[in-house]
Write a protein that holds these residues in place. Structure first.
Motif, PDB file in Angstrom:
ATOM      1  N   PRO A   8     -14.356  41.440  -0.509  1.00  0.00           N
ATOM      2  CA  PRO A   8     -13.993  41.496  -1.943  1.00  0.00           C
ATOM      3  C   PRO A   8     -12.856  40.557  -2.314  1.00  0.00           C
ATOM      4  CG  PRO A   8     -14.395  43.703  -1.100  1.00  0.00           C
ATOM      5  CD  PRO A   8     -14.393  42.796   0.088  1.00  0.00           C
ATOM      6  N   ALA A   9     -11.805  40.513  -1.494  1.00  0.00           N
ATOM      7  CA  ALA A   9     -10.687  39.604  -1.777  1.00  0.00           C
ATOM      8  C   ALA A   9     -11.133  38.152  -1.656  1.00  0.00           C
ATOM      9  CB  ALA A   9      -9.528  39.882  -0.818  1.00  0.00           C
ATOM     10  N   LEU A  10     -11.967  37.859  -0.664  1.00  0.00           N
ATOM     11  CA  LEU A  10     -12.459  36.490  -0.496  1.00  0.00           C
ATOM     12  C   LEU A  10     -13.279  36.055  -1.703  1.00  0.00           C
ATOM     13  CD1 LEU A  10     -12.973  33.933   1.170  1.00  0.00           C
ATOM     14  CD2 LEU A  10     -14.913  35.117   2.228  1.00  0.00           C
ATOM     15  N   ARG A  11     -14.190  36.915  -2.153  1.00  0.00           N
ATOM     16  CA  ARG A  11     -15.011  36.568  -3.318  1.00  0.00           C
ATOM     17  C   ARG A  11     -14.137  36.320  -4.547  1.00  0.00           C
ATOM     18  NH1 ARG A  11     -18.661  40.750  -1.158  1.00  0.00           N
ATOM     19  NH2 ARG A  11     -20.543  39.679  -0.417  1.00  0.00           N
ATOM     20  N   ALA A  12     -13.161  37.199  -4.760  1.00  0.00           N
ATOM     21  CA  ALA A  12     -12.279  37.039  -5.916  1.00  0.00           C
ATOM     22  C   ALA A  12     -11.521  35.720  -5.836  1.00  0.00           C
ATOM     23  CB  ALA A  12     -11.310  38.210  -5.994  1.00  0.00           C
ATOM     24  N   ASP A  13     -11.016  35.394  -4.659  1.00  0.00           N
ATOM     25  CA  ASP A  13     -10.267  34.146  -4.492  1.00  0.00           C
ATOM     26  C   ASP A  13     -11.156  32.929  -4.725  1.00  0.00           C
ATOM     27  OD1 ASP A  13      -8.046  35.612  -3.883  1.00  0.00           O
ATOM     28  OD2 ASP A  13      -8.051  35.148  -1.735  1.00  0.00           O
ATOM     29  N   LEU A  14     -12.370  32.968  -4.182  1.00  0.00           N
ATOM     30  CA  LEU A  14     -13.268  31.819  -4.350  1.00  0.00           C
ATOM     31  C   LEU A  14     -13.632  31.593  -5.816  1.00  0.00           C
ATOM     32  CD1 LEU A  14     -15.627  32.336  -1.266  1.00  0.00           C
ATOM     33  CD2 LEU A  14     -13.917  30.531  -1.579  1.00  0.00           C
ATOM     34  N   ARG A  15     -13.782  32.686  -6.566  1.00  0.00           N
ATOM     35  CA  ARG A  15     -14.058  32.531  -7.998  1.00  0.00           C
ATOM     36  C   ARG A  15     -12.854  31.905  -8.715  1.00  0.00           C
ATOM     37  NH1 ARG A  15     -16.006  37.990  -7.381  1.00  0.00           N
ATOM     38  NH2 ARG A  15     -18.271  38.010  -7.135  1.00  0.00           N
ATOM     39  N   LEU A  16     -11.657  32.368  -8.387  1.00  0.00           N
ATOM     40  CA  LEU A  16     -10.454  31.796  -9.001  1.00  0.00           C
ATOM     41  C   LEU A  16     -10.325  30.315  -8.659  1.00  0.00           C
ATOM     42  CD1 LEU A  16      -7.672  34.504  -8.460  1.00  0.00           C
ATOM     43  CD2 LEU A  16      -9.140  34.155 -10.448  1.00  0.00           C
ATOM     44  N   SER A  17     -10.572  29.996  -7.402  1.00  0.00           N
ATOM     45  CA  SER A  17     -10.454  28.613  -6.962  1.00  0.00           C
ATOM     46  C   SER A  17     -11.463  27.720  -7.673  1.00  0.00           C
ATOM     47  CB  SER A  17     -10.650  28.532  -5.444  1.00  0.00           C
ATOM     48  OG  SER A  17     -10.445  27.223  -4.976  1.00  0.00           O
ATOM     49  N   GLY A  18     -12.697  28.220  -7.809  1.00  0.00           N
ATOM     50  CA  GLY A  18     -13.728  27.437  -8.487  1.00  0.00           C
ATOM     51  C   GLY A  18     -13.456  27.230  -9.962  1.00  0.00           C
ATOM     52  N   ALA A  19     -12.736  28.168 -10.573  1.00  0.00           N
ATOM     53  CA  ALA A  19     -12.447  28.062 -12.005  1.00  0.00           C
ATOM     54  C   ALA A  19     -11.203  27.228 -12.303  1.00  0.00           C
ATOM     55  CB  ALA A  19     -12.270  29.463 -12.605  1.00  0.00           C
ATOM     56  N   HIS A  20     -10.441  26.894 -11.270  1.00  0.00           N
ATOM     57  CA  HIS A  20      -9.186  26.162 -11.482  1.00  0.00           C
ATOM     58  C   HIS A  20      -9.490  24.671 -11.606  1.00  0.00           C
ATOM     59  CE1 HIS A  20      -4.832  25.870 -11.461  1.00  0.00           C
ATOM     60  NE2 HIS A  20      -4.919  24.877 -10.596  1.00  0.00           N
ATOM     61  N   ASP A  21      -9.242  24.098 -12.779  1.00  0.00           N
ATOM     62  CA  ASP A  21      -9.700  22.734 -13.043  1.00  0.00           C
ATOM     63  C   ASP A  21      -8.607  21.815 -13.576  1.00  0.00           C
ATOM     64  OD1 ASP A  21      -9.305  23.845 -15.517  1.00  0.00           O
ATOM     65  OD2 ASP A  21     -11.331  23.483 -16.271  1.00  0.00           O
ATOM     66  N   ARG A  22      -7.339  22.100 -13.252  1.00  0.00           N
ATOM     67  CA  ARG A  22      -6.260  21.277 -13.792  1.00  0.00           C
ATOM     68  C   ARG A  22      -5.189  21.021 -12.749  1.00  0.00           C
ATOM     69  NH1 ARG A  22      -1.778  24.896 -16.783  1.00  0.00           N
ATOM     70  NH2 ARG A  22      -0.584  24.351 -14.949  1.00  0.00           N
ATOM     71  N   LEU A  23      -4.458  19.938 -12.966  1.00  0.00           N
ATOM     72  CA  LEU A  23      -3.273  19.656 -12.173  1.00  0.00           C
ATOM     73  C   LEU A  23      -2.048  20.062 -12.976  1.00  0.00           C
ATOM     74  CD1 LEU A  23      -4.102  16.101 -10.760  1.00  0.00           C
ATOM     75  CD2 LEU A  23      -4.157  18.254  -9.510  1.00  0.00           C
ATOM     76  N   PRO A  24      -1.028  20.628 -12.331  1.00  0.00           N
ATOM     77  CA  PRO A  24       0.171  21.037 -13.064  1.00  0.00           C
ATOM     78  C   PRO A  24       1.083  19.854 -13.368  1.00  0.00           C
ATOM     79  CG  PRO A  24       0.462  21.459 -10.738  1.00  0.00           C
ATOM     80  CD  PRO A  24      -0.948  20.945 -10.894  1.00  0.00           C
ATOM     81  N   ALA A  25       2.130  20.106 -14.123  1.00  0.00           N
ATOM     82  CA  ALA A  25       3.140  19.082 -14.376  1.00  0.00           C
ATOM     83  C   ALA A  25       3.733  18.630 -13.050  1.00  0.00           C
ATOM     84  CB  ALA A  25       4.229  19.643 -15.292  1.00  0.00           C
ATOM     85  N   PRO A  26       3.940  17.332 -12.848  1.00  0.00           N
ATOM     86  CA  PRO A  26       4.389  16.835 -11.542  1.00  0.00           C
ATOM     87  C   PRO A  26       5.813  17.248 -11.198  1.00  0.00           C
ATOM     88  CG  PRO A  26       4.387  15.071 -13.156  1.00  0.00           C
ATOM     89  CD  PRO A  26       3.727  16.245 -13.823  1.00  0.00           C
TER      90      PRO A  26
END
Length: 276
Positions: free
Chosen positions: A193-211
């Protein structure tokens, strides 16, 4: 609406060095380096225990859904994980000690680490001496790992009767998960369950932060088929300092086998003047 997990901020930061001292009865020493570590998808803060030694202060970010946060729901986003961790770091008693702070993340943890370092610099006023990112293609870059992987797609759907077995096959190909876990349905069911949740979060993350105005160290296993050099280089805009690259023999999880070399690289590339 808040974008932070609901757990208390102090629960998301695990002092692995302090735990080691308690077990061994060793006195505390002034560290030459402080490493704030973000684990990969499905892993807990204890993933980084291999880094602990007397002169290095190692802290692990604990995501919801594992170990002391087992009953907490998943975070809504990777930026929420980073926000919670940044708040915990800002409240820690060691932030003004002057010891160089390295922010290190592996796989999904690389995305969390980049966001965390940016928040520490721009929102908390805490200087980062080095940002070290391992085994993760930067958001927006082409990923060499097939996004249509059948086992991964099936494994992410807990309603599919073959989901657990499919995700176990995917984990076995990736490496890093003990066979004793992969072959034990009960142990596997606790972790997935934790792995699935993490993989979904990772797949949805589409930006780079301020340097961040710090050096950047990019790490990769020589045999890691999940990320290539171009995918690692795409992290370049997250830091304005010099960029260095290191490859270690191994696959997707090479760091534990090369602990001493990793610590040498972290210390060598951390900017000594960037400590609060």
């Amino acid at each position: 609406m808040s974008t932070r997990p609901t757990g208390a901020p102090g629960r998301c930061l695990v002092d692995l060095s302090a735990q080691d001292r308690l077990r061994g009865g060793a006195p505390a020493r002034t560290p030459r380096l402080r490493v704030l570590c973000c684990p990969p998808a499905g892993a807990a803060a204890g993933y980084w225990r291999f880094l602990v030694r007397e002169d290095v202060h190692v802290l692990g970010v604990q995501y919801p859904g594992r170990e002391n946060r087992f009953r907490e729901p998943s975070a809504p986003s990777l930026t929420a994980l980073a926000a919670e961790a940044a708040e915990a770091v800002a409240a820690a008693p060691w932030t003004s000690s002057g010891v160089p702070l390295v922010v290190l993340g592996h796989s999904m943890g690389a995305s969390v680490a980049a966001e965390l370092a940016s928040r520490l610099e721009h929102r908390e006023g805490i200087r980062v001496a080095l940002l070290a990112l391992s085994a993760k293609t930067a958001p927006g870059a082409a990923d060499p790992q097939d996004p249509g992987d059948e086992d991964l797609r099936t494994g992410l759907d807990p309603q599919d009767p073959g989901a657990d077995a499919a995700l176990a096959r995917w984990l076995r190909r990736l490496g890093g998960t003990p066979e004793a876990v992969l072959e034990n349905p009960e142990l596997l069911a606790l972790q997935l369950p934790a792995l699935r949740a993490d993989l979904r979060l990772s797949g949805a993350h589409d930006r780079l932060p301020a340097p961040v105005p710090a050096p950047l160290l990019l790490l990769r296993g020589t045999g890691d088929g999940s990320v290539d050099a171009a995918g690692m280089d795409a992290w370049g805009p997250v830091a304005t300092g010099p960029v260095q690259r290191r490859e270690y023999p191994g696959g997707h999880h090479p760091l534990a086998a090369h602990r001493d070399r990793l610590l040498e690289d972290l210390e060598a590339h951390a900017a000594p003047g960037r400590s609060r």
